[in-house]
Design a protein around this motif. Structure first.
Motif, PDB file in Angstrom:
ATOM      1  N   GLN A 172       6.278   0.659  16.562  1.00 46.41           N
ATOM      2  CA  GLN A 172       5.719  -0.650  16.254  1.00 46.41           C
ATOM      3  C   GLN A 172       6.648  -1.371  15.282  1.00 46.41           C
ATOM      4  OE1 GLN A 172       1.580   0.299  14.989  1.00 46.41           O
ATOM      5  NE2 GLN A 172       0.993  -0.968  16.727  1.00 46.41           N
ATOM      6  N   VAL A 173       6.944  -2.621  15.588  1.00 48.06           N
ATOM      7  CA  VAL A 173       7.761  -3.463  14.722  1.00 48.06           C
ATOM      8  C   VAL A 173       6.895  -4.646  14.301  1.00 48.06           C
ATOM      9  CG1 VAL A 173       9.878  -4.814  14.505  1.00 48.06           C
ATOM     10  CG2 VAL A 173       9.857  -2.740  15.918  1.00 48.06           C
ATOM     11  N   LYS A 174       6.620  -4.741  12.995  1.00 49.60           N
ATOM     12  CA  LYS A 174       5.663  -5.730  12.505  1.00 49.60           C
ATOM     13  C   LYS A 174       6.296  -6.687  11.491  1.00 49.60           C
ATOM     14  CE  LYS A 174       1.656  -2.674  13.029  1.00 49.60           C
ATOM     15  NZ  LYS A 174       0.386  -2.216  12.415  1.00 49.60           N
ATOM     16  N   ARG A 175       5.733  -7.875  11.429  1.00 47.56           N
ATOM     17  CA  ARG A 175       6.111  -8.853  10.407  1.00 47.56           C
ATOM     18  C   ARG A 175       5.488  -8.423   9.073  1.00 47.56           C
ATOM     19  NH1 ARG A 175       4.187 -14.271  13.354  1.00 47.56           N
ATOM     20  NH2 ARG A 175       4.902 -15.249  11.401  1.00 47.56           N
ATOM     21  N   LEU A 176       6.287  -8.354   8.045  1.00 49.72           N
ATOM     22  CA  LEU A 176       5.821  -7.893   6.741  1.00 49.72           C
ATOM     23  C   LEU A 176       4.915  -8.934   6.087  1.00 49.72           C
ATOM     24  CD1 LEU A 176       6.026  -5.717   4.488  1.00 49.72           C
ATOM     25  CD2 LEU A 176       7.925  -7.065   3.555  1.00 49.72           C
ATOM     26  N   ALA A 177       3.726  -8.504   5.673  1.00 50.30           N
ATOM     27  CA  ALA A 177       2.797  -9.380   4.964  1.00 50.30           C
ATOM     28  C   ALA A 177       2.890  -9.121   3.463  1.00 50.30           C
ATOM     29  CB  ALA A 177       1.373  -9.149   5.440  1.00 50.30           C
ATOM     30  N   ARG A 178       2.607 -10.157   2.669  1.00 45.70           N
ATOM     31  CA  ARG A 178       2.613 -10.030   1.212  1.00 45.70           C
ATOM     32  C   ARG A 178       1.392 -10.741   0.635  1.00 45.70           C
ATOM     33  NH1 ARG A 178       8.571 -11.561  -0.990  1.00 45.70           N
ATOM     34  NH2 ARG A 178       7.731 -13.654  -0.612  1.00 45.70           N
ATOM     35  N   LEU A 179       0.817 -10.140  -0.387  1.00 41.16           N
ATOM     36  CA  LEU A 179      -0.270 -10.760  -1.142  1.00 41.16           C
ATOM     37  C   LEU A 179       0.210 -11.041  -2.556  1.00 41.16           C
ATOM     38  CD1 LEU A 179      -3.361  -8.721   0.066  1.00 41.16           C
ATOM     39  CD2 LEU A 179      -3.243 -11.223  -0.001  1.00 41.16           C
ATOM     40  N   ALA A 180       0.020 -12.269  -3.006  1.00 43.58           N
ATOM     41  CA  ALA A 180       0.380 -12.629  -4.374  1.00 43.58           C
ATOM     42  C   ALA A 180      -0.508 -11.872  -5.357  1.00 43.58           C
ATOM     43  CB  ALA A 180       0.230 -14.139  -4.576  1.00 43.58           C
ATOM     44  N   THR A 181      -0.020 -11.701  -6.581  1.00 47.91           N
ATOM     45  CA  THR A 181      -0.786 -11.022  -7.615  1.00 47.91           C
ATOM     46  C   THR A 181      -2.158 -11.665  -7.779  1.00 47.91           C
ATOM     47  OG1 THR A 181       1.219 -10.393  -8.796  1.00 47.91           O
ATOM     48  CG2 THR A 181      -0.831 -10.374 -10.051  1.00 47.91           C
ATOM     49  N   THR A 182      -3.179 -10.843  -7.807  1.00 49.95           N
ATOM     50  CA  THR A 182      -4.554 -11.329  -7.962  1.00 49.95           C
ATOM     51  C   THR A 182      -4.728 -12.020  -9.310  1.00 49.95           C
ATOM     52  OG1 THR A 182      -5.285  -9.445  -6.648  1.00 49.95           O
ATOM     53  CG2 THR A 182      -6.980 -10.621  -7.894  1.00 49.95           C
ATOM     54  N   GLN A 183      -5.452 -13.123  -9.295  1.00 55.53           N
ATOM     55  CA  GLN A 183      -5.784 -13.835 -10.522  1.00 55.53           C
ATOM     56  C   GLN A 183      -7.305 -13.942 -10.616  1.00 55.53           C
ATOM     57  OE1 GLN A 183      -3.529 -14.756 -12.804  1.00 55.53           O
ATOM     58  NE2 GLN A 183      -1.841 -14.031 -11.512  1.00 55.53           N
ATOM     59  N   ALA A 184      -7.873 -13.452 -11.718  1.00 53.72           N
ATOM     60  CA  ALA A 184      -9.324 -13.508 -11.938  1.00 53.72           C
ATOM     61  C   ALA A 184      -9.601 -14.096 -13.310  1.00 53.72           C
ATOM     62  CB  ALA A 184      -9.934 -12.102 -11.825  1.00 53.72           C
TER      63      ALA A 184
END
Length: 256
Positions: free
Chosen positions: A148-160
């Protein structure tokens, strides 16, 4: 069955030339007692970003009672029929009846030519090759060896916030989800994805999903929760057939 040519049998660095016709997927075919005894990848899933190339290494071993002539025509074929040839091959004969070849391929998102990854290429890729024996038996590997070759996903640092927060007050949690766009070589908003908001109480090590939030058109995430105890909040997305999962760095909030 592939056409066997003298050029196909040459081992070593390959000249990369695109094929004009698409590589239609057919079932594996064989004649006689030739078999692939193993096909091993250095990884089964490759999450590719926008700038760093990744190497796919395939170790293929074939066997025939009369001895092996060669493992020919090794290539990777994408879900949209992009063909990538091995840039290196190293073949040995562990026994009189077997041959082992280690092939190396490059997955490169940062190229503008035929060999650069495009969004349509994300998904299942096939390793194809033909094992040919000295008595002209063969095994044509077409569909059974996959990665499987996938597009890399990223999540920004959580802000609470606010921080600290009074017990029972509302806490606003934000984030952003992006993924690699291989067409533009940049990270772009990943809209319409359900992303889990998770919480870990202070002094514990386990996160629990509190709710799921759908990313907006800009990939943004925003929701409110009731603050009840101190702990760490984070976002977490799951993988799909074309996109990797991602986990954000958490934000620890003290409840007073």
């Amino acid at each position: 069955m592939r056409t066997r040519t003298a050029a196909a049998a040459v081992l070593g660095t390959s000249v990369l030339l695109p094929l004009l016709a698409p590589a239609a997927a057919h079932a594996d075919t064989a004649k006689g007692d030739t078999v692939f005894t193993s096909v091993n990848f250095n990884k089964k899933t490759f999450n590719v970003g926008v700038s760093t190339a990744q190497t796919v290494t395939v170790a293929a071993t074939a066997k025939d009672g009369s001895g092996m002539q060669g493992i020919l025509g090794a290539k990777l074929v994408s879900s949209d029929d992009k063909i990538i040839h091995a840039y290196a091959a190293d073949c040995t004969r562990p026994t009189s009846t077997t041959m082992k070849c280690v092939f190396k391929f490059t997955l490169d998102p940062d190229r503008s030519d035929y060999y650069g990854l495009r969004n349509s290429s994300a998904g299942i890729w096939r390793f194809t090759a033909e094992a040919v024996a000295k008595d002209s038996d063969f095994y044509d590997l077409e569909t059974s060896a996959k990665i499987q070759v996938k597009r890399l996903a990223r999540l920004a640092t959580t802000q609470a916030g606010p921080e600290p927060v009074a017990k029972g007050a509302k806490l606003t949690v934000t984030g952003a989800l992006t993924r690699a766009d291989w067409n533009t070589n940049a990270y772009a908003a990943h809209a319409g994805r359900s992303v889990a908001l998770q919480f870990k109480r202070s002094g514990t090590s386990t996160y629990t999903t509190v709710k799921t939030v759908t990313s907006d058109a800009g990939g943004k995430l925003r929701t409110s929760v009731t603050a009840s105890t101190s702990g760490t909040w984070r976002w977490k997305s799951t993988s799909t057939s074309t996109t990797s999962g991602a986990t954000a760095y958490g934000d620890t909030v003290t409840v007073r």
